[in-house]
Write a protein that holds these residues in place. Structure first.
Motif, short mmCIF file in Angstrom:
data_model
loop_
_atom_site.label_atom_id
_atom_site.label_comp_id
_atom_site.label_asym_id
_atom_site.label_seq_id
_atom_site.Cartn_x
_atom_site.Cartn_y
_atom_site.Cartn_z
N ARG A 15 -2.30 -4.85 -1.18
CA ARG A 15 -0.99 -5.21 -0.82
C ARG A 15 -0.28 -6.01 -1.90
O ARG A 15 -0.34 -7.21 -2.05
CB ARG A 15 -1.19 -5.94 0.43
CG ARG A 15 -0.30 -6.77 1.03
CD ARG A 15 0.70 -6.53 1.94
NE ARG A 15 1.34 -7.74 2.11
CZ ARG A 15 2.48 -8.03 1.62
NH1 ARG A 15 3.14 -7.21 0.96
NH2 ARG A 15 3.00 -9.15 1.84
N SER A 17 3.61 -6.10 -3.06
CA SER A 17 4.84 -5.57 -2.54
C SER A 17 5.45 -4.67 -3.58
O SER A 17 5.37 -4.92 -4.77
CB SER A 17 5.81 -6.69 -2.17
OG SER A 17 6.27 -7.31 -3.32
N LYS A 196 -2.87 -1.90 12.04
CA LYS A 196 -3.20 -2.33 10.68
C LYS A 196 -4.52 -1.70 10.23
O LYS A 196 -4.63 -1.20 9.11
CB LYS A 196 -3.28 -3.85 10.62
CG LYS A 196 -3.68 -4.38 9.25
CD LYS A 196 -3.63 -5.90 9.20
CE LYS A 196 -4.01 -6.40 7.81
NZ LYS A 196 -3.87 -7.88 7.72
N CYS A 200 -4.48 0.83 7.12
CA CYS A 200 -5.13 0.31 5.91
C CYS A 200 -6.40 1.08 5.57
O CYS A 200 -6.87 1.03 4.43
CB CYS A 200 -5.44 -1.17 6.08
SG CYS A 200 -3.98 -2.24 6.04
N GLY A 221 0.20 -5.03 5.67
CA GLY A 221 -0.65 -5.17 4.51
C GLY A 221 -1.15 -3.89 3.90
O GLY A 221 -2.14 -3.87 3.17
N ASP A 223 -1.39 -0.97 1.26
CA ASP A 223 -1.16 -0.88 -0.18
C ASP A 223 0.05 0.03 -0.44
O ASP A 223 0.04 1.19 -0.04
CB ASP A 223 -2.41 -0.30 -0.84
CG ASP A 223 -2.30 -0.22 -2.37
OD1 ASP A 223 -1.19 -0.39 -2.91
OD2 ASP A 223 -3.34 0.03 -3.01
#
Length: 449
Positions: A15, A17, A196, A200, A221, A223
């Motif tokens: 993660r 941004s 999540k 993820c 979170g 990527d």
């Protein structure tokens, strides 16, 4: 209130941004894997929501030479009951080149959290044992979230490495439970963690709107390097819009009425009480144009009976069952205005799939939605309609009347919608992008090797 009964259509048979990725062809990848398994609880004959996109993309990929297999459930949406008889759906069929494997599961009467979770759990467990092909990439259409999480869990604890897995996100569960105020803090936390985990754990994630990508990166979170925007497309292949008066004559709709049509699911998220309340304002309106407005709600859903009860005795609203393609085409062609409505507070949980169809008809759209939401942004970007406040029936009624009687504005918006459908929502470009995403997903096999 009037009710028209028609037969629903059926087709037995990190993660860090950063911005959401554009699809880039991976370099030096091995020989193409033209083999994909979809896990998607929704498929034809369902005619609204995610099913039309899953059905269309799988058929188009099969036509392009892919070996395509879909593990799906029994058709039940949006009416939340089985469409037809169990005997109509054999366990495995070939549909336009697509191998369709149906696995059994319960069907809840509505969207309550516990029975819906049970359905998704049953579907997910049976999808796991449906023997995903090791040579195929796997795409999970979400929702259902629980099924996606189960497949990912099996992958983490299994003894062998499964093929590359991607999640194709149409709705965000964590946003839905927050915006709809569904359940308590514990259930919202649980849903957020489950979503999540599923996202993820995926090798790649495709989202139907850029804001979905921002949300899953910033709040869950994920990527950003694995997130790709693959926009929904106009999958409806319809004839040019039928002449309005001809369509109305065929359907028995008065030629002098101002016809506003809402098509699709009648669920809690849509907040269609707003349309019923607008219809109740018609007779007492001081506007001559507003007194000509008649609203048609086409489709089904777990809130339909409640809406019919709320509309009882109101002559200015008609409920229409899901229509066969030819009658649906006439219904939209007969409209002066097409309506999309969302419950106040719905902002980022989903993008209504009906918009792609609406735009393609060249009819102005009135969106009664949150001003800062995804739906409002899409309507403004298209220039195909106007946005009015969610939950304001008087504003909705007056705007329908105003747009329908402003011939120049209606024509301009309708033409803009058609251009947007062709230039931005074209099927060929979307399918190319989806196929490139599959190639990107398949690249993970060579990376592991």
């Amino acid at each position: 209130m009037a009710t028209e009964l028609t037969r629903s259509p059926s087709y037995r048979i990190g993660r860090n941004s950063g911005p959401v990725n554009r699809v880039v062809e991976p370099q030096d990848r091995p020989e193409e894997r033209k083999c994909v398994d979809f896990i998607a609880i929704n498929y034809a004959p369902e005619v609204t929501g995610i099913a039309p996109y899953v059905t269309d993309i799988t058929r188009r990929l099969a036509a392009r030479g892919w070996s395509v297999r879909v593990i799906t459930g029994y058709p039940h949406y949006p009416q939340w009951r089985l469409d037809g008889d169990m005997a109509d759906y054999t366990s495995t069929v070939v549909d336009q080149g697509v191998i369709v494997v149906r696995v059994p599961h319960s069907i809840p009467e509505g969207t309550a959290l516990v029975p819906r979770s049970r359905m998704e759990l049953e579907f997910g467990l049976r999808a796991i044992v449906a023997h995903l092909r090791p040579e195929a990439v796997t795409v999970m259409a979400s929702p259902p979230l629980i099924a996606s999480a189960l497949v990912m869990l099996r992958r983490k604890i299994g003894r062998r490495t499964l093929s590359p897995m991607g999640v194709w996100v149409h709705d965000l569960y964590s946003q839905a439970v927050t915006e709809a105020a569904a359940g308590g803090t514990l259930s919202r936390t649980l849903v957020g963690r489950l979503e999540k985990f599923a996202l993820c754990s995926a090798d790649e994630v495709a989202v139907v709107h850029p804001r979905f990508g921002e949300i899953i990166v910033d709040r869950l979170g994920v990527d950003p390097s694995v997130v790709t925007h693959v926009r929904n497309w106009t999958q409806v292949r319809h004839e040019p819009r039928a002449p309005r008066d001809m369509a109305r004559a065929e359907l028995g709709i008065p030629t002098d009425a101002i016809v506003a049509v809402h098509a699709g699911n009648m669920g809690q998220k849509q907040g269609l009480e707003n349309l019923v309340d607008s219809a109740r304002l018609v007779a007492g309106s001081t506007s001559a144009a507003a007194r000509k407005v008649h609203l048609y709600l086409v489709g089904d859903g777990n809130q339909r009976r409640h809406l019919e009860d709320r509309a009882r005795g109101c002559p200015d609203i008609t409920f229409v069952d899901s229509l066969p393609d030819d009658r649906f085409h006439l219904m939209l062609s007969a409209a002066d205005v097409l309506v999309v409505n969302e419950k106040p507070g719905v902002v980022e949980m989903s993008l209504p799939s009906k918009l792609t169809t609406y735009f393609s008809y060249g009819i102005p759209v009135v969106a009664a939605v949150s001003d800062d939401g995804i739906t409002a942004a899409e309507v403004r970007r298209s220039h195909a309609g106007v946005v009015v406040p969610a939950g304001d029936p008087a504003a909705l009624l007056s705007t329908i009347a105003q747009i329908a009687t402003d011939t120049t504005a209606a024509l301009t918006m309708g033409e803009a919608g058609e251009r947007y459908a062709e230039e931005v929502l074209g099927a060929d470009a979307a399918v190319e992008r989806f196929e490139m995403w599959l190639h990107k997903l398949s690249h993970h096999a060579s990376v592991r090797a």
